[in-house]
Design an enzyme around this catalytic site. Structure first.
Site, short mmCIF file in Angstrom:
data_model
loop_
_atom_site.label_atom_id
_atom_site.label_comp_id
_atom_site.label_asym_id
_atom_site.label_seq_id
_atom_site.Cartn_x
_atom_site.Cartn_y
_atom_site.Cartn_z
N ASP A 15 0.82 -1.22 0.00
CA ASP A 15 0.00 0.00 0.00
C ASP A 15 0.85 1.26 0.00
O ASP A 15 0.70 2.12 -0.87
CB ASP A 15 -0.91 0.06 1.24
N ARG A 95 0.39 5.00 16.92
CA ARG A 95 0.06 5.97 15.87
C ARG A 95 0.49 7.40 16.19
O ARG A 95 1.09 8.06 15.35
CB ARG A 95 -1.43 5.92 15.51
N ASP A 124 -7.14 4.08 12.32
CA ASP A 124 -5.78 4.61 12.22
C ASP A 124 -5.72 5.97 11.52
O ASP A 124 -4.94 6.83 11.89
CB ASP A 124 -4.88 3.59 11.52
N SER A 176 -4.56 -8.72 7.62
CA SER A 176 -3.60 -7.62 7.72
C SER A 176 -2.94 -7.63 9.10
O SER A 176 -3.59 -7.89 10.12
CB SER A 176 -4.32 -6.30 7.42
#
Ligand code: ARG
Length: 413
Positions: A15, A95, A124, A176
């Site tokens: 990605d 994050r 996220d 994922s």
């Protein structure tokens, strides 16, 4: 506004690799790839090569493992922050730090925009963007997933091939993964059906509890002011303490969690987590708190734990309320120091003994035996007064007829 150079939160995956040529093409800008090392088991040299091969003008890898554990993970641990009672917040805690690293690199390299590879359906994106707004409100945000027309992994691979960027040779895992020192998380793909159990070969840091050693292992954790400082008598820096405990507890199959959670953006999602060190440390700290916190402070702390967890989960790390909670915990946990011994065995982790110089446990008060400090005769008056409201309710109920039941609500036409 025309962007000249964007700082991209880069992981080395497909990605974020595809985002590099996409940014160059669609926004006509240069791309600085920013990689925060929060303890994921990646080959960072290979990640850097891939960023450059994908067209980044520069790739910065910043090791923030210590900061991650000491400034994000341990404060959340001290707060007892566990989202919806089960999730230890590994992704949510990383994050804001990844965003901070990205903003710092953006400023150093003269970037005029921030980009991330999160989709528009997850938590996220919120966590990244709220951290950006707190730390660099002036920089525009580019979220390619919300703009581009690529719909599937196949689209992305085709796009990558067209732009001469390295296409992964191994087929993607059917879920994922997000990994750091605190946890490994799995979601999406085959895990999207909550009725389906995860495959055993998915787990990366914990053994199958059924296959774990037949002998239990005893472990001692030392805390100072509510922060872990040592294991089995050895003082360790935060990131080593957590890494070491992950191996130790993971071998005993400790720290797996499989749950359905409520995302901030509204839907429920299924997540599977491995948090071996986190599970051990939470168990140990909870035990030490019982020994060292007075009842009122302890019960009050319990009311803020879920609020703290919600703030972290929902991207509000940078908020006055989180800072205020930490200020409270700084004082409440001044005396939460001592040692807890735990027993790890086939997926379970139980505290078996605890000691502290600030223990509030008084044997003379607790014992069933003779003592000179507690006069049992006092208990009669105490019970009498404590029972006063109960006695009033009982008398009123005896003397009056019970009220009619509440009528069913009538559905409107
Ligand atoms: N559901 C967890 C959370 O919201 C984990 C998210 C994992 N993120 C990912 N990009 N795979 O914190």
């Amino acid at each position: 506004m025309k962007v000249r150079k964007a700082a991209l939160a880069y992981s080395g995956g497909l990605d974020t690799s595809v985002i590099i040529p996409w940014l160059r093409e669609e926004h006509g800008c240069q791309v600085v790839a920013v990689v925060a090392n929060v303890g994921q088991t990646d080959d960072f040299a290979a990640v850097e090569r891939k960023a450059l091969a994908s067209g980044a003008i520069e790739c910065r890898v910043v090791d923030v493992r210590r900061t991650f554990v000491s400034d994000y993970v341990f404060p959340a641990l001290r707060a007892g922050a566990i989202y919806e009672g089960r999730y230890l917040l590994g992704t949510a805690l990383a994050r804001p730090l990844i965003a901070r690293v990205q903003v710092e690199v953006a400023k150093e390299t003269g970037c005029d925009a921030l980009a991330h590879g999160c989709t528009g359906k997850g938590n996220d994106q919120v966590r990244f963007e709220l951290a950006y707004r707190a730390l660099a409100p002036e920089l525009p945000i580019i979220a390619p997933w919300r703009e581009w027309t690529l719909k599937s992994r196949e689209d992305e691979i085709a796009y990558a091939a067209r732009h001469g960027i390295p296409v992964p040779v191994t087929s993607a895992k059917p879920y994922s993964i997000d990994q750091n020192l605190w946890h490994t998380s799995y979601e999406g793909g085959i895990l999207e059906d909550p009725a389906v159990a995860p495959p055993e070969d998915m787990f990366q840091t914990t053994s199958d509890p059924a296959e774990a050693p037949d002998e239990p292992e005893l472990l001692e954790i030392e805390f100072e002011h509510g922060f872990p400082i040592g294991v089995n008598g050895h003082r360790l820096p935060p990131e080593e303490l957590v890494a070491g405990l992950n191996v130790l507890a993971g071998a005993h199959g400790v720290g797996r969690m499989d749950l359905v959670e409520n995302r901030l953006v509204g839907m429920k999602s299924r997540g599977v987590y491995e948090t071996p060190a986190g599970t051990v440390l939470r168990t140990a700290l909870a035990d030490l708190e019982s020994l060292t916190l007075d009842r009122e402070t302890h019960h009050f702390r319990e009311t803020i734990s879920p609020r703290y967890a919600d703030l972290v989960y929902n991207g509000l790390w940078h908020s006055p309320l989180r800072e205020s909670f930490d200020a409270f915990l700084e004082i409440s946990h001044r005396w939460v120091s001592g040692r807890v011994r735990l027993r790890l065995f086939k997926g379970s982790c139980l505290a078996v003994s605890r000691t502290s110089p600030y223990s509030l446990y008084r044997h003379d008060l607790a014992t069933f035996g003779e003592d000179g400090v507690y006069d049992q005769k006092d208990a009669a008056g105490f019970n009498n007064l404590w029972a006063l409201p109960t006695r009033v309710v009982a008398a009123v109920r005896r003397e009056t007829a019970s009220p009619a039941p509440t009528p069913e609500p009538v559905a409107s036409e």
